[in-house]
Scaffold this motif. Structure first.
Motif, PDB file in Angstrom:
ATOM      1  N   ALA A   1       0.989  -1.086  -0.039  1.00  0.00           N
ATOM      2  CA  ALA A   1      -0.047   0.081   0.235  1.00  0.00           C
ATOM      3  C   ALA A   1       0.897   1.144  -0.080  1.00  0.00           C
ATOM      4  O   ALA A   1       0.658   2.218  -0.781  1.00  0.00           O
ATOM      5  CB  ALA A   1      -0.919   0.063   1.099  1.00  0.00           C
ATOM      6  N   LYS A   2       1.878   1.249   0.841  1.00  0.00           N
ATOM      7  CA  LYS A   2       2.852   2.598   0.800  1.00  0.00           C
ATOM      8  C   LYS A   2       3.430   2.563  -0.529  1.00  0.00           C
ATOM      9  O   LYS A   2       3.905   3.835  -0.981  1.00  0.00           O
ATOM     10  CB  LYS A   2       3.873   2.140   1.895  1.00  0.00           C
TER      11      LYS A   2
ATOM     12  N   VAL B   1       2.150   2.094  -3.260  1.00  0.00           N
ATOM     13  CA  VAL B   1       1.066   2.657  -4.171  1.00  0.00           C
ATOM     14  C   VAL B   1       1.028   4.152  -3.956  1.00  0.00           C
ATOM     15  O   VAL B   1       1.212   5.045  -4.925  1.00  0.00           O
ATOM     16  CB  VAL B   1      -0.208   2.051  -4.108  1.00  0.00           C
ATOM     17  N   TRP B   2       1.044   4.503  -2.695  1.00  0.00           N
ATOM     18  CA  TRP B   2       0.660   6.227  -2.381  1.00  0.00           C
ATOM     19  C   TRP B   2       2.293   6.759  -2.558  1.00  0.00           C
ATOM     20  O   TRP B   2       2.074   7.925  -3.257  1.00  0.00           O
ATOM     21  CB  TRP B   2       0.601   6.279  -0.983  1.00  0.00           C
ATOM     22  N   LEU B   3       3.236   5.931  -2.512  1.00  0.00           N
ATOM     23  CA  LEU B   3       4.516   6.692  -2.778  1.00  0.00           C
ATOM     24  C   LEU B   3       4.598   7.003  -4.448  1.00  0.00           C
ATOM     25  O   LEU B   3       5.017   8.116  -4.976  1.00  0.00           O
ATOM     26  CB  LEU B   3       5.865   5.794  -2.472  1.00  0.00           C
TER      27      LEU B   3
ATOM     28  N   VAL C   1       1.944   7.388  -6.248  1.00  0.00           N
ATOM     29  CA  VAL C   1       0.907   8.589  -6.717  1.00  0.00           C
ATOM     30  C   VAL C   1       1.496   9.898  -6.227  1.00  0.00           C
ATOM     31  O   VAL C   1       1.309  10.931  -6.988  1.00  0.00           O
ATOM     32  CB  VAL C   1      -0.284   8.419  -5.726  1.00  0.00           C
ATOM     33  N   PHE C   2       2.164  10.028  -5.050  1.00  0.00           N
ATOM     34  CA  PHE C   2       2.682  11.310  -4.695  1.00  0.00           C
ATOM     35  C   PHE C   2       3.973  11.722  -5.744  1.00  0.00           C
ATOM     36  O   PHE C   2       4.302  12.800  -5.984  1.00  0.00           O
ATOM     37  CB  PHE C   2       3.271  11.442  -3.302  1.00  0.00           C
ATOM     38  N   THR C   3       4.635  10.773  -5.939  1.00  0.00           N
ATOM     39  CA  THR C   3       5.753  11.067  -6.975  1.00  0.00           C
ATOM     40  C   THR C   3       5.240  11.542  -8.272  1.00  0.00           C
ATOM     41  O   THR C   3       5.747  12.376  -8.625  1.00  0.00           O
ATOM     42  CB  THR C   3       6.567   9.942  -7.280  1.00  0.00           C
TER      43      THR C   3
END
Length: 376
Positions: A335-336, A338-340, A342-344
């Motif tokens: 999950a982290k 995926v968020w990483l 997206v933020f990137t």
């Protein structure tokens, strides 16, 4: 003698078998080959039966010209593989499975007619032949002499002389009959043999004469000692050598061994970094390798008779110490990740927007500065 014998047939002598070319009988009729045979006292004689049928029930041999029970010698029955002897049997006769009569250690009183009877089941066929056993005095066996018995392969030569009055001399090297070739020469009178370049396989020499064709009288055997080698040097170690290098840990055991093909047995020397070691054996063991024992080693193999020397070299080096690699990385869950991502992506879009805005503002300012109507 045999009344139907037409002429004296030429005979030939064979070791243990004395036979001649006989007169061929009519097709289908058995006959003894030869019809007149000359044997030698003390040698084996064979009267050969020819043209016998394959389905014979019994082969029987008799002394004289009649196949009666009184002159019966010996018989053989193929179906039962059995032999039977008669009153004329001396203990030296036998019938082969082909119907031939063999007489061991022939005697002068074996001379006479011999009759063969073959029982075919449908009838009996007979044939008679003549045997004459003669006494024969053999010549004295030849003497032999050689100028050397210890030689070096491919370097030395040897000459041998056969002392005899016979003219049909045969030469044997390692028990094989030889003739003149590119490596050895036999004199025109056949009494001298010269081997120009001796081989390690030239182990014995002897000559022989034929008092009777194909019955040889041999001389004494001269044994040759042919020295050779070392041909090559084989090197085996533990641990194994790879590309000329033996890697071992300090304090571990190292074994080294040399071997070579040589006669006489070779001598061994070991050299370490140019210095001669005290080891003189084919194998050397270093029970606990030290740093001073690393370096270049040479195994030298020498033959003191042929004066030939060969060697093999290799390097002993300290096995490098492997430093363990500690993994100091970190772990990110799915999950982290995926968020990483997206933020990137969003951060990249934001940065690209700022760059585009800056470029547009820059070019807009320059255009306004160059416009004439703005200057007035």
């Amino acid at each position: 003698r045999n009344p139907w014998r037409v002429h004296q047939c030429p005979w030939r002598w064979l070791p243990g078998r004395l036979l001649a070319r006989g007169i061929l009988q009519a097709s289908g009729q058995i006959y003894i080959s030869p019809d007149s045979l000359t044997g030698l006292k003390g040698f084996r004689t064979i009267l050969i039966l020819e043209n016998a049928t394959e389905d014979a029930r019994e082969y029987s041999w008799h002394r004289g010209t009649n196949g009666t029970a009184d002159n019966f010698i010996v018989s053989y029955k193929p179906p039962s593989h059995s032999w039977q002897t008669g009153p004329m049997y001396s203990g030296r006769e036998n019938v082969t499975k082909m119907g031939d009569l063999t007489i061991r250690r022939s005697e002068l009183n074996d001379t006479g007619n011999y009759t063969m009877r073959v029982d075919t089941g449908n009838g009996t066929q007979t044939a008679t032949g003549w045997l004459e056993v003669q006494a024969y005095r053999l010549r004295t066996a030849p003497d032999i002499w050689a100028n050397a018995s210890s030689l070096v392969e491919d370097m030395d030569s040897v000459a041998a002389i056969c002392y005899t009055n016979a003219t049909n001399v045969k030469w044997y090297v390692d028990y094989v009959q030889v003739s003149s070739n590119d490596r050895m020469t036999i004199s025109p009178d056949l009494k001298t043999l010269v081997i120009h370049r001796v081989s390690r396989y030239d182990r014995t020499l002897h000559c022989a004469i034929e008092s009777i064709p194909e019955i040889l009288q041999r001389s004494e055997i001269i044994s040759l000692t042919v020295n050779y080698g070392p041909d090559s040097v084989w090197l085996s170690t533990s641990p194994d050598i790879f590309k000329g290098v033996l890697s071992a840990k300090i304090g571990s055991q190292v074994m080294m061994e040399c071997s070579a093909t040589s006669k006489p047995s070779p001598r061994y020397q070991w050299i370490h970094n140019g210095s001669l070691l005290s080891f003189s054996e084919a194998s050397v063991t270093l029970p606990s390798l030290t740093l001073e024992q690393t370096g270049r080693y040479r195994c030298v193999v020498g033959n003191p008779v042929t004066q030939l020397t060969m060697y093999r070299e290799f390097q002993i080096q300290q096995q490098p110490q492997h430093i363990p690699v500690v993994n100091k990385g970190f772990y990110i869950s799915g999950a982290k990740v995926v968020w990483l991502i997206v933020f990137t992506v969003l951060g990249g879009v934001y940065v690209c927007g700022i760059l585009i805005y800056a470029l547009v503002s820059h070019f807009s300012t320059r255009c306004l500065a160059k416009s004439p109507w703005l200057r007035t």
